[in-house]
Write a protein that holds these residues in place. Sequence first.
Motif: not given
Length: 389
Positions: A17-29, A31-34, A353-364
């Motif tokens: 796949h060419k979408s962000e989810k499948w192109t943002s990390f090396p192939r051995d990672v 990906p379950l963000p986005v 995964f997506n980092a918790g601090h994206y969503y609030a500083p207190h959920t890092s």
Amino acid sequence: MSDRDIKAPDLAALLTHKSEKWTSFPRDVLPLPVAEMDYPVADSIKKLLHEMVDASDLGYLGNIPELGEAFACFALERWDWKVDPLQVRLGTDVGVAVVEILRIITKPGDKVLVNSPVYQNFYNWLTETGAEKIDVPFIRSDEENTFDNPWEINWPEIEKVYSSGIKVHLICSPHNPLGRIYSKEELLRLVELAKKNDVIIISDEIHAPLTYKDSHFVPMLALGKDAEECCITVTAASKGWNIAGLKCAIIVTQSETMKEKMSHLPFALHYRASLFGAYASAIAFKEGGIWLDSVIENLDHNRYLIRDLLTSMLPTVKYHVPQNGYLAWLDLSALNLGEDPSVTLVERGKVAFNAGHYYAPHTSQYVRLNFATSPEIVTEAINRIRKAL
Ligand SMILES: Cc1ncc(COP(=O)(O)O)c(C=O)c1O
């Protein structure tokens, strides 16, 4: 595979796949963000897109009354909400639509209320329009891991802020990343505050089609006259049917007051949606119900699979079973994975995964896991967290 029996493909197929989810990390990672799903798209959407490409029908978007009509039928059938198709406007995507609405109903420096932790682009949209962010965070009510949604609204703070001169309350309903559904009583209480304090509520309902059968989503504009006078809904087929790359959202109003306000939106907002996106959205709302239900069954299985895997392998991770959608909000505090657990998990566990601090500083110490995939990939993701310890 038919629309009644949707299954996510295996990892080898997904890695093409060419979408962000499948192109943002090396192939051995893994990906379950986005927030996009791994399931094959609905047959009716696929057929429509193939036909348009085959006919070289790739021009500009014109009027498309079928989209408002299809959304109105879907909303009536699923949520008993009577939508006026003539008050359904198009926008490029939900982000652009909210930004353009904010531009016409606020001035730079006006206060806009949000409730963290919340979809990180809410903050970007406010920055883009020069609005001042006022945050009243949700409160986590439990100490024990009960798997019930523990996130509660801080009513005393909300009431204080509503009477302090905010112009807009931007809500995420259902909620990303909490997977929380607002009850009818909660929404009515917000509407009452909005009426009393002359506040406009913008309700981002993009996740609503993915509500589980044991939960009850209430559309903001189905709450009667007061809500119609002070609320605007922005939504799309893009999340429910996994067509975000096609670019189309809708803005729904239900009163002369809000209709007049929306008449100041830039004329071009409609044409900045894509031809593919608008027609695919119309067919999704009109004919996509069977596919949607099959996807919800997959997600329903996975939301409990995560609970079971965590219970047996990582019992100190806090997780509540979401009432909507495919986002698991995991509290990893007890695993001691450092300042940003998402970085440690990529390095040591080869899982993203997506980092918790994206969503609030207190959920890092949280991460957001996207489980719209196969049970095998979900299982592998939890295994990789364990291996990272
Ligand atoms: C709550 C919410 N709103 C909007 C979006 C993005 O929508 P769009 O791509 O239409 O801007 C997302 C995507 O994850 C979301 O979770």
